[in-house]
Design a protein around this motif. Structure first.
Motif, mmCIF file in Angstrom:
data_model
loop_
_atom_site.group_PDB
_atom_site.id
_atom_site.type_symbol
_atom_site.label_atom_id
_atom_site.label_comp_id
_atom_site.label_asym_id
_atom_site.label_seq_id
_atom_site.Cartn_x
_atom_site.Cartn_y
_atom_site.Cartn_z
ATOM 1 N N ALA A 124 0.864 -1.187 0.000
ATOM 2 C CA ALA A 124 0.000 0.000 0.000
ATOM 3 C C ALA A 124 0.901 1.238 0.000
ATOM 4 O O ALA A 124 1.536 1.544 1.006
ATOM 5 N N ILE A 125 0.961 1.916 -1.132
ATOM 6 C CA ILE A 125 1.851 3.059 -1.310
ATOM 7 C C ILE A 125 1.038 4.347 -1.260
ATOM 8 O O ILE A 125 0.134 4.544 -2.070
ATOM 9 N N SER A 126 1.369 5.215 -0.318
ATOM 10 C CA SER A 126 0.677 6.506 -0.215
ATOM 11 C C SER A 126 1.147 7.427 -1.332
ATOM 12 O O SER A 126 2.227 7.234 -1.916
ATOM 13 N N ALA A 127 0.356 8.442 -1.610
ATOM 14 C CA ALA A 127 0.726 9.428 -2.627
ATOM 15 C C ALA A 127 2.018 10.136 -2.222
ATOM 16 O O ALA A 127 2.868 10.427 -3.071
ATOM 17 N N ASP A 128 2.170 10.417 -0.921
ATOM 18 C CA ASP A 128 3.377 11.076 -0.434
ATOM 19 C C ASP A 128 4.614 10.215 -0.697
ATOM 20 O O ASP A 128 5.620 10.705 -1.214
ATOM 21 N N LEU A 129 4.539 8.940 -0.360
ATOM 22 C CA LEU A 129 5.666 8.043 -0.575
ATOM 23 C C LEU A 129 5.949 7.897 -2.064
ATOM 24 O O LEU A 129 7.111 7.926 -2.489
ATOM 25 N N ARG A 130 4.924 7.763 -2.870
ATOM 26 C CA ARG A 130 5.114 7.648 -4.326
ATOM 27 C C ARG A 130 5.876 8.872 -4.851
ATOM 28 O O ARG A 130 6.818 8.748 -5.629
ATOM 29 N N GLY A 131 5.484 10.047 -4.380
ATOM 30 C CA GLY A 131 6.151 11.275 -4.802
ATOM 31 C C GLY A 131 7.605 11.320 -4.355
ATOM 32 O O GLY A 131 8.486 11.765 -5.102
ATOM 33 N N ARG A 132 7.869 10.875 -3.128
ATOM 34 C CA ARG A 132 9.246 10.861 -2.617
ATOM 35 C C ARG A 132 10.132 9.909 -3.423
ATOM 36 O O ARG A 132 11.278 10.224 -3.731
ATOM 37 N N VAL A 133 9.596 8.740 -3.742
ATOM 38 C CA VAL A 133 10.371 7.768 -4.536
ATOM 39 C C VAL A 133 10.618 8.326 -5.933
ATOM 40 O O VAL A 133 11.739 8.245 -6.454
ATOM 41 N N GLU A 134 9.595 8.906 -6.533
ATOM 42 C CA GLU A 134 9.766 9.471 -7.872
ATOM 43 C C GLU A 134 10.796 10.600 -7.863
ATOM 44 O O GLU A 134 11.636 10.687 -8.757
ATOM 45 N N GLN A 135 10.764 11.458 -6.837
ATOM 46 C CA GLN A 135 11.738 12.544 -6.728
ATOM 47 C C GLN A 135 13.153 11.985 -6.532
ATOM 48 O O GLN A 135 14.107 12.462 -7.136
ATOM 49 N N ASN A 136 13.278 10.969 -5.709
ATOM 50 C CA ASN A 136 14.571 10.328 -5.494
ATOM 51 C C ASN A 136 15.107 9.768 -6.805
ATOM 52 O O ASN A 136 16.285 9.935 -7.135
ATOM 53 N N ASN A 137 14.241 9.104 -7.570
ATOM 54 C CA ASN A 137 14.674 8.521 -8.837
ATOM 55 C C ASN A 137 15.051 9.593 -9.854
ATOM 56 O O ASN A 137 15.975 9.405 -10.644
ATOM 57 N N ILE A 138 14.367 10.732 -9.831
ATOM 58 C CA ILE A 138 14.723 11.850 -10.709
ATOM 59 C C ILE A 138 16.122 12.351 -10.344
ATOM 60 O O ILE A 138 16.955 12.596 -11.221
ATOM 61 N N ARG A 190 18.471 10.657 -8.858
ATOM 62 C CA ARG A 190 19.433 9.628 -9.251
ATOM 63 C C ARG A 190 19.717 9.723 -10.746
ATOM 64 O O ARG A 190 20.870 9.668 -11.171
ATOM 65 N N ARG A 191 18.671 9.855 -11.544
ATOM 66 C CA ARG A 191 18.843 9.928 -12.999
ATOM 67 C C ARG A 191 19.723 11.121 -13.380
ATOM 68 O O ARG A 191 20.591 11.006 -14.246
ATOM 69 N N GLN A 192 19.494 12.262 -12.721
ATOM 70 C CA GLN A 192 20.315 13.443 -12.993
ATOM 71 C C GLN A 192 21.786 13.165 -12.657
ATOM 72 O O GLN A 192 22.687 13.529 -13.407
ATOM 73 N N LEU A 193 22.000 12.538 -11.534
ATOM 74 C CA LEU A 193 23.356 12.208 -11.105
ATOM 75 C C LEU A 193 24.008 11.207 -12.056
ATOM 76 O O LEU A 193 25.155 11.383 -12.472
ATOM 77 N N TYR A 194 23.265 10.165 -12.429
ATOM 78 C CA TYR A 194 23.793 9.176 -13.364
ATOM 79 C C TYR A 194 24.131 9.832 -14.707
ATOM 80 O O TYR A 194 25.149 9.520 -15.318
ATOM 81 N N THR A 195 23.258 10.726 -15.155
ATOM 82 C CA THR A 195 23.462 11.397 -16.436
ATOM 83 C C THR A 195 24.724 12.247 -16.406
ATOM 84 O O THR A 195 25.539 12.199 -17.342
ATOM 85 N N ARG A 196 24.897 13.000 -15.348
ATOM 86 C CA ARG A 196 26.079 13.852 -15.211
ATOM 87 C C ARG A 196 27.355 13.009 -15.170
ATOM 88 O O ARG A 196 28.317 13.270 -15.882
#
Length: 130
Positions: A53-67, A69-75
């Motif tokens: 059961a994933i709350s909207a808040d947690l979903r947003g935090r995970v998505e932000q974390n992954n964004i 990470r992607r920026q860091l990986y890209t750089r």
């Protein structure tokens, strides 16, 4: 790919900065990992454990974390002349080896969710070269 693995350790430190409070007890991502709601994936990103059961808040935090990470990986990938996916995979190898705590869940290379226990250590992806 070897160059990507060589920089993965440095990226782990930067990844910690991208998730500022990961080691703190009050951190929602750490709590969600401990509760088995989310886990590390072999692609270098956080994922949602099926059936959790994933709350909207947690979903947003995970998505932000992954964004982040992607920026860091890209750089880092641009600096090392490797692909973003190679950089993400190199970091995933380090994370799988060092950061998945006992009881936490993770998604392996085949897409299966597993749990690290004393009798079932983390299954390292084949591309990690271990």
């Amino acid at each position: 790919m070897i160059r990507a693995f060589a920089t993965a350790a440095l990226l782990i430190g930067a990844l910690t900065l991208a998730t500022p409070a990961l080691g703190q007890a009050g951190d929602p991502l750490l709590q969600a990992r401990t509760q088995g709601l989310i886990g590390e994936q072999a692609d270098g990103y956080l994922g949602f454990v099926p059936g959790a059961a994933i709350s909207a808040d947690l979903r947003g935090r995970v998505e932000q974390n992954n964004i982040q990470r992607r920026q860091l990986y890209t750089r880092r990938a641009a600096e090392r002349s490797v692909s973003v996916n190679e950089m993400a995979a190199a970091v995933a190898c380090e994370v799988f080896e060092r950061r998945i705590a006992m009881g936490e869940r993770y998604r392996d290379e085949a897409g299966q969710w597993r749990q690290r226990t004393a009798s079932t250590p983390v299954a390292m992806p084949s591309f990690c070269g271990n």
